[in-house]
Every structure is written in structure tokens, then in C-alpha cells.
Design an enzyme around this catalytic site. Structure first.
Site, PDB file in Angstrom:
ATOM      1  N   ASN A   7      32.806  39.127   4.734  1.00 51.27           N
ATOM      2  CA  ASN A   7      32.043  39.473   5.928  1.00 51.27           C
ATOM      3  C   ASN A   7      32.689  38.747   7.102  1.00 51.27           C
ATOM      4  O   ASN A   7      32.559  37.541   7.242  1.00 51.27           O
ATOM      5  CB  ASN A   7      30.581  39.027   5.754  1.00 51.27           C
ATOM      6  CG  ASN A   7      29.748  39.302   6.996  1.00 51.27           C
ATOM      7  OD1 ASN A   7      30.212  39.955   7.930  1.00 51.27           O
ATOM      8  ND2 ASN A   7      28.519  38.805   7.016  1.00 51.27           N
ATOM      9  N   LYS A   9      31.859  38.985  10.083  1.00 54.36           N
ATOM     10  CA  LYS A   9      30.862  38.761  11.144  1.00 54.36           C
ATOM     11  C   LYS A   9      31.467  39.210  12.492  1.00 54.36           C
ATOM     12  O   LYS A   9      32.303  40.109  12.496  1.00 54.36           O
ATOM     13  CB  LYS A   9      30.394  37.307  11.159  1.00 54.36           C
ATOM     14  CG  LYS A   9      29.908  36.849   9.766  1.00 54.36           C
ATOM     15  CD  LYS A   9      29.189  35.557   9.769  1.00 54.36           C
ATOM     16  CE  LYS A   9      28.733  35.236   8.347  1.00 54.36           C
ATOM     17  NZ  LYS A   9      27.925  34.031   8.283  1.00 54.36           N
ATOM     18  N   HIS A  92      21.308  41.122   6.585  1.00 58.94           N
ATOM     19  CA  HIS A  92      21.899  39.782   6.672  1.00 58.94           C
ATOM     20  C   HIS A  92      20.930  38.868   7.428  1.00 58.94           C
ATOM     21  O   HIS A  92      20.295  39.294   8.387  1.00 58.94           O
ATOM     22  CB  HIS A  92      23.252  39.851   7.391  1.00 58.94           C
ATOM     23  CG  HIS A  92      24.032  38.587   7.226  1.00 58.94           C
ATOM     24  ND1 HIS A  92      23.760  37.459   7.955  1.00 58.94           N
ATOM     25  CD2 HIS A  92      25.034  38.260   6.375  1.00 58.94           C
ATOM     26  CE1 HIS A  92      24.584  36.484   7.559  1.00 58.94           C
ATOM     27  NE2 HIS A  92      25.366  36.952   6.602  1.00 58.94           N
ATOM     28  N   GLU A  94      21.391  36.664   9.562  1.00 61.35           N
ATOM     29  CA  GLU A  94      21.652  36.546  11.000  1.00 61.35           C
ATOM     30  C   GLU A  94      20.988  37.689  11.762  1.00 61.35           C
ATOM     31  O   GLU A  94      20.548  37.533  12.890  1.00 61.35           O
ATOM     32  CB  GLU A  94      23.166  36.494  11.257  1.00 61.35           C
ATOM     33  CG  GLU A  94      23.732  35.138  10.855  1.00 61.35           C
ATOM     34  CD  GLU A  94      25.208  35.132  10.524  1.00 61.35           C
ATOM     35  OE1 GLU A  94      25.921  36.094  10.836  1.00 61.35           O
ATOM     36  OE2 GLU A  94      25.650  34.126   9.921  1.00 61.35           O
ATOM     37  N   GLU A 164      21.903  35.219  -0.676  1.00 58.50           N
ATOM     38  CA  GLU A 164      22.491  34.277   0.280  1.00 58.50           C
ATOM     39  C   GLU A 164      21.410  33.336   0.796  1.00 58.50           C
ATOM     40  O   GLU A 164      20.688  33.684   1.748  1.00 58.50           O
ATOM     41  CB  GLU A 164      23.071  35.026   1.489  1.00 58.50           C
ATOM     42  CG  GLU A 164      24.275  35.866   1.204  1.00 58.50           C
ATOM     43  CD  GLU A 164      25.162  36.007   2.441  1.00 58.50           C
ATOM     44  OE1 GLU A 164      26.340  35.668   2.344  1.00 58.50           O
ATOM     45  OE2 GLU A 164      24.674  36.445   3.500  1.00 58.50           O
ATOM     46  N   GLY A 170      27.406  28.955   6.048  1.00 56.86           N
ATOM     47  CA  GLY A 170      28.194  28.240   7.054  1.00 56.86           C
ATOM     48  C   GLY A 170      27.937  26.745   7.112  1.00 56.86           C
ATOM     49  O   GLY A 170      28.326  26.088   8.078  1.00 56.86           O
ATOM     50  N   SER A 210      28.746  29.625   1.868  1.00 54.28           N
ATOM     51  CA  SER A 210      29.746  28.543   1.739  1.00 54.28           C
ATOM     52  C   SER A 210      30.658  28.681   0.522  1.00 54.28           C
ATOM     53  O   SER A 210      31.079  27.678  -0.057  1.00 54.28           O
ATOM     54  CB  SER A 210      29.061  27.172   1.749  1.00 54.28           C
ATOM     55  OG  SER A 210      28.478  26.940   3.013  1.00 54.28           O
ATOM     56  N   GLY A 231      31.924  34.539   3.853  1.00 52.10           N
ATOM     57  CA  GLY A 231      31.966  34.617   5.317  1.00 52.10           C
ATOM     58  C   GLY A 231      33.176  33.881   5.854  1.00 52.10           C
ATOM     59  O   GLY A 231      34.307  34.371   5.783  1.00 52.10           O
ATOM     60  N   GLY A 232      32.957  32.676   6.346  1.00 51.02           N
ATOM     61  CA  GLY A 232      33.992  31.882   7.018  1.00 51.02           C
ATOM     62  C   GLY A 232      35.320  31.810   6.270  1.00 51.02           C
ATOM     63  O   GLY A 232      36.379  31.948   6.884  1.00 51.02           O
TER      64      GLY A 232
HETATM   65  P1  13P Z   1      29.770  31.599   4.830  1.00 52.30           P
HETATM   66  O1  13P Z   1      30.634  31.993   3.672  1.00 52.30           O
HETATM   67  O2  13P Z   1      30.537  31.286   6.079  1.00 52.30           O
HETATM   68  O3  13P Z   1      28.799  30.523   4.454  1.00 52.30           O
HETATM   69  O4  13P Z   1      28.902  32.881   5.218  1.00 52.30           O
HETATM   70  C1  13P Z   1      28.228  33.549   4.237  1.00 52.30           C
HETATM   71  C2  13P Z   1      27.727  34.809   4.813  1.00 52.30           C
HETATM   72  O5  13P Z   1      26.864  34.821   5.668  1.00 52.30           O
HETATM   73  C3  13P Z   1      28.350  36.051   4.348  1.00 52.30           C
HETATM   74  O6  13P Z   1      27.580  37.154   4.679  1.00 52.30           O
END
Ligand code: 13P
Length: 248
Positions: A7, A9, A92, A94, A164, A170, A210, A231-232
Site C-alpha cells: 500500500n 498510500k 483502511h 486512515e 491491521e 507506521g 509495521s 505500507g512504509g
Molecule cells: P505500515 O506497514 O507502514 O505500518 O502500514 C501498514 C498499512 O497501513 C498498510 O495498509
């Protein structure tokens, strides 16, 4: 085969997506995992062009909860599909938090995604306060039941659930393997109770929050999950190819 969903983002211009894909492709081992890159809307067409025939799938990160044209600035399922995406992330955290998406909206989005032949990556997860007050199972059950309301069992073939925990996104903090395994058991039980035992066993469940090069090998030992949502750590092509390499 395990599934690894990236992702991005709200990251990467089209030039950056192009550089990323050019860097990833020579390093990517096709038989290691099924890969889905969830890029920004603006990069779906370009990604489709660059990834055609590679086996890497493309996903969007959101879908409008309406199908008519009177939604200025939104993108609907048919547009996403037509640009070349096969997946869409729905629910998600967010979006739940920043854009006030509730269970009813998420349910509408899932139905519109399925109607447009998009596979859904449905994100669910608890806050730290909910975890600390032992409400995780209750939250997971409510989020799942709201999201899957009114669906037919065969539609679950096109739904992937991503667990998640919000406090793990993050932050570099992750649940213990045992905790993930227990929550995934709850997810499968909710699906089994609401649909059938077979559906509970069959549904694909990912873990996200993470995930990185260091912890991917231990996470991939968790027996009842089918892959990861990253994500990151997916934003750097070298890093992401290492993650793919280390999945078991
Ligand atoms: P991180 O891997 O950065 O923690 O993000 C997870 C995420 O929100 C993927 O959708």
C-alpha cells in the site's frame, strides 16, 4: 502461495512509480508470492502498462461509495477497473478515521467494488485503547459483520481480509505472533458463523502493520494467515524485493 500487498498510500508521482517498477522487476521472483501494488489512482494506468504480463497485480486504495456521476472529485469502480486495477483497498483505518468512513459506507463500497469485478482488500483492526481494554474481538466482529452485511458466500472468493491493528500502523510496534494468530482465529470464526465453516477456512486473511524486512520471516510462520499488507516498507523497491524474497 502467499500474497503480499503493497500500500503506497499517498506517495509517489508517476515518475517515481516508473523508477520503482523498473527497479523492482529485475529483482522480483515470480514464484515467491502473489504481489499486488496498491498505487495512487493517478498511477494505475501507468502501472498497468509497465506491469502487463509480469504477474504483478495492481490495486487502488479507495473507491467511491456512489456509482452515479454526481460525486465531484471521486473515482468509481468502473473507472478503477477500466484503468487496469484488479483490487481495491476498502476500510483502511486512515480512511475510517480521517474521512469518517463507517460500516455502512464500507459495506456500500464493497458491493460496488464487487459489482465492478474488483477484488476487495478489506482492512479491519482495533485501536490501542480497544486492545488495552480487551475489546479487540468485539471490534473485529462488528467491523467484519458491518462490512460483509448482505453478501453472498460466493462473493467472499473476491474478498481478502487484512487485519491491521491501528496501533501497529507506521509505529514499528507489532503484536506477538500468538496475538495475530488468535485474532485471525476470531476473524475466521465470524466468517464461519455468518456464512459457513468452509467459508471461514477458505477466506484469505493478511496481517498488516509495521511489516518490514526484519520481521517478515517470523510473521510468515504464523499458520493461519495467507500473507501481508505492507505500507512504509514497500515504498523502496530494494526493500520490498527483500520482503518478497524472505516470505515463507
Ligand atoms: P505500515 O506497514 O507502514 O505500518 O502500514 C501498514 C498499512 O497501513 C498498510 O495498509
Amino acid at each position: 502461495m502467499k500474497k503480499i500487498v503493497a500500500n503506497f498510500k499517498m506517495n509517489k508521482t508517476n515518475n517515481e512509480v516508473k523508477d520503482y517498477i523498473m527497479k523492482l522487476l529485475p529483482k522480483y521472483e515470480k514464484d515467491k508470492a502473489e504481489i499486488v501494488l496498491c498505487v495512487p489512482f493517478t498511477a494505475i494506468t501507468l502501472s498497468k502498462f509497465l506491469l502487463d504480463g509480469t504477474g504483478i497485480n495492481i490495486g487502488a486504495q479507495n473507491i467511491c461509495d456512489e456509482d452515479d456521476g454526481k460525486s465531484t472529485g471521486e473515482i468509481c469502480g468502473s473507472m478503477i477497473k477500466n484503468c487496469g486495477a484488479d483490487y481495491v483497498i476498502v476500510g483502511h483505518s486512515e480512511r475510517r478515521v480521517k474521512f469518517k468512513e463507517n460500516g455502512r459506507i464500507i459495506n456500500k463500497k464493497i458491493k460496488l467494488a464487487l459489482k465492478n469485478r474488483l477484488k476487495v482488500i478489506l482492512c479491519i483492526g482495533e485501536t490501542l485503547a480497544e486492545k488495552n481494554t480487551l475489546k479487540t474481538n468485539e471490534v473485529i466482529k462488528t467491523q467484519l459483520e458491518d462490512a460483509l452485511k448482505g453478501l453472498y458466500e460466493n462473493e467472499l472468493d473476491n474478498i481478502v481480509i487484512a487485519y491491521e491493528p491501528i496501533w501497529a500502523i507506521g509505529t514499528g510496534k507489532t503484536p506477538l505472533a500468538k496475538e495475530i494468530e488468535n485474532t485471525v482465529k476470531v476473524i475466521r470464526k465470524v466468517v464461519a458463523d455468518d456464512f459457513s465453516d468452509k467459508a471461514g477456512e477458505k477466506i484469505e486473511v493478511l496481517y498488516g502493520g509495521s511489516v518490514d524486512v526484519k520481521n517478515i520471516a517470523s510473521f510468515s510462520k504464523i499458520k493461519n494467515i495467507n500473507g501481508m499488507l505492507v505500507g512504509g516498507a514497500s515504498l523502496d523497491a530494494d526493500n520490498f524485493s527483500q520482503i518478497i524474497k524472505n516470505i515463507r
